[in-house]
Design an enzyme around this catalytic site. Structure first.
Site, PDB file in Angstrom:
ATOM      1  N   ASN A  42      67.360  26.597  21.969  1.00  0.00           N
ATOM      2  CA  ASN A  42      68.700  26.576  22.562  1.00  0.00           C
ATOM      3  C   ASN A  42      68.749  25.631  23.758  1.00  0.00           C
ATOM      4  O   ASN A  42      67.764  25.435  24.464  1.00  0.00           O
ATOM      5  CB  ASN A  42      69.187  27.990  22.917  1.00  0.00           C
ATOM      6  CG  ASN A  42      68.235  28.793  23.770  1.00  0.00           C
ATOM      7  OD1 ASN A  42      67.030  28.619  23.715  1.00  0.00           O
ATOM      8  ND2 ASN A  42      68.782  29.689  24.568  1.00  0.00           N
ATOM      9  N   GLU A  44      71.385  24.945  26.917  1.00  0.00           N
ATOM     10  CA  GLU A  44      72.599  25.416  27.604  1.00  0.00           C
ATOM     11  C   GLU A  44      73.192  24.298  28.456  1.00  0.00           C
ATOM     12  O   GLU A  44      72.631  23.203  28.564  1.00  0.00           O
ATOM     13  CB  GLU A  44      72.241  26.663  28.417  1.00  0.00           C
ATOM     14  CG  GLU A  44      71.742  27.785  27.506  1.00  0.00           C
ATOM     15  CD  GLU A  44      71.414  29.084  28.235  1.00  0.00           C
ATOM     16  OE1 GLU A  44      71.303  29.080  29.477  1.00  0.00           O
ATOM     17  OE2 GLU A  44      71.259  30.095  27.532  1.00  0.00           O
ATOM     18  N   GLU A  55      69.090  27.661  16.315  1.00  0.00           N
ATOM     19  CA  GLU A  55      69.193  27.476  14.861  1.00  0.00           C
ATOM     20  C   GLU A  55      69.953  26.193  14.525  1.00  0.00           C
ATOM     21  O   GLU A  55      69.601  25.474  13.585  1.00  0.00           O
ATOM     22  CB  GLU A  55      69.895  28.668  14.207  1.00  0.00           C
ATOM     23  CG  GLU A  55      69.138  29.979  14.336  1.00  0.00           C
ATOM     24  CD  GLU A  55      69.484  30.765  15.607  1.00  0.00           C
ATOM     25  OE1 GLU A  55      69.797  30.151  16.648  1.00  0.00           O
ATOM     26  OE2 GLU A  55      69.441  32.001  15.550  1.00  0.00           O
TER      27      GLU A  55
HETATM   28  N1  THU Z   1      71.038  31.979  21.155  1.00  0.00           N
HETATM   29  C1  THU Z   1      70.452  31.226  20.194  1.00  0.00           C
HETATM   30  O1  THU Z   1      69.905  30.149  20.475  1.00  0.00           O
HETATM   31  N2  THU Z   1      70.479  31.681  18.920  1.00  0.00           N
HETATM   32  C2  THU Z   1      71.045  32.860  18.533  1.00  0.00           C
HETATM   33  O2  THU Z   1      71.119  33.144  17.348  1.00  0.00           O
HETATM   34  C3  THU Z   1      71.493  33.794  19.541  1.00  0.00           C
HETATM   35  C4  THU Z   1      71.708  33.235  20.908  1.00  0.00           C
HETATM   36  C5  THU Z   1      71.036  31.463  22.538  1.00  0.00           C
HETATM   37  C6  THU Z   1      72.387  31.035  23.046  1.00  0.00           C
HETATM   38  C7  THU Z   1      72.222  31.171  24.537  1.00  0.00           C
HETATM   39  O3  THU Z   1      71.652  29.980  25.040  1.00  0.00           O
HETATM   40  C8  THU Z   1      71.220  32.301  24.697  1.00  0.00           C
HETATM   41  O4  THU Z   1      70.598  32.475  23.440  1.00  0.00           O
HETATM   42  C9  THU Z   1      71.851  33.622  25.139  1.00  0.00           C
HETATM   43  O5  THU Z   1      72.908  33.973  24.312  1.00  0.00           O
END
Ligand code: THU
Length: 148
Positions: A42, A44, A55
């Protein structure tokens, strides 16, 4: 690669997450039918809604590396980075709703009901589900057959 190894690749990928706001690091590893691996984490943003999930990052990398049509399996792991620099956390991370939708699209392209392994931060909790279980009765490419 074994299921466990693919989960380990997802745990490793999570260590490259950029998640200063949630402090929740997620990694995703995707294996091709030929054993190639693409990973993502992820990322941000100060404008919170622009963050992207692990994903989606991994699916984009997989498309570049070997193509969505060759995806065989997916692993996701998440938690926080502990003081020792390793991923930690108790609860297995399953893909969010939007990521399930994106995996459903990839499954359509691949022609396979893709297996998705979910793990917690320290890798001690693991479960495996098919994308058809994670998003039953989903809206996919075939849902557009009545478009004009
Ligand atoms: N997040 C993911 O990368 N994949 C998911 O399926 C669930 C949530 C990330 C998004 C955000 O950066 C952090 O987890 C908290 O929600």
């Amino acid at each position: 690669m074994s299921k466990d190894d693919l989960v380990e690749r997802a745990r490793q990928a999570a260590l490259q997450a950029y998640a200063p706001y949630s402090r929740f690091s997620v990694g995703c590893a995707i294996e091709s039918v030929d054993g190639e691996i693409a990973v993502g984490a992820n990322m941000e943003n100060a404008c919170y809604r622009l963050g992207i999930c692990a994903e989606i990052a991994a699916l984009t990398a997989a498309q570049q590396a070997f193509g969505l049509d060759r995806i065989a399996r997916i692993a996701v792991a998440g938690g926080h980075v502990g003081p020792d620099g390793a991923l930690a956390g108790a609860a297995a991370v399953t893909p969010c709703g939007g990521c399930r939708q994106a995996i459903l699209e990839a499954a359509h392209v691949a022609g396979r009901d893709l297996e998705v392994a979910s793990a917690n931060g320290d890798g001690s909790e693991r479960e495996v589900r098919r994308i058809s279980e994670l998003i039953p009765w989903g809206f996919g490419p075939e849902s557009l057959k009545d478009a004009g």
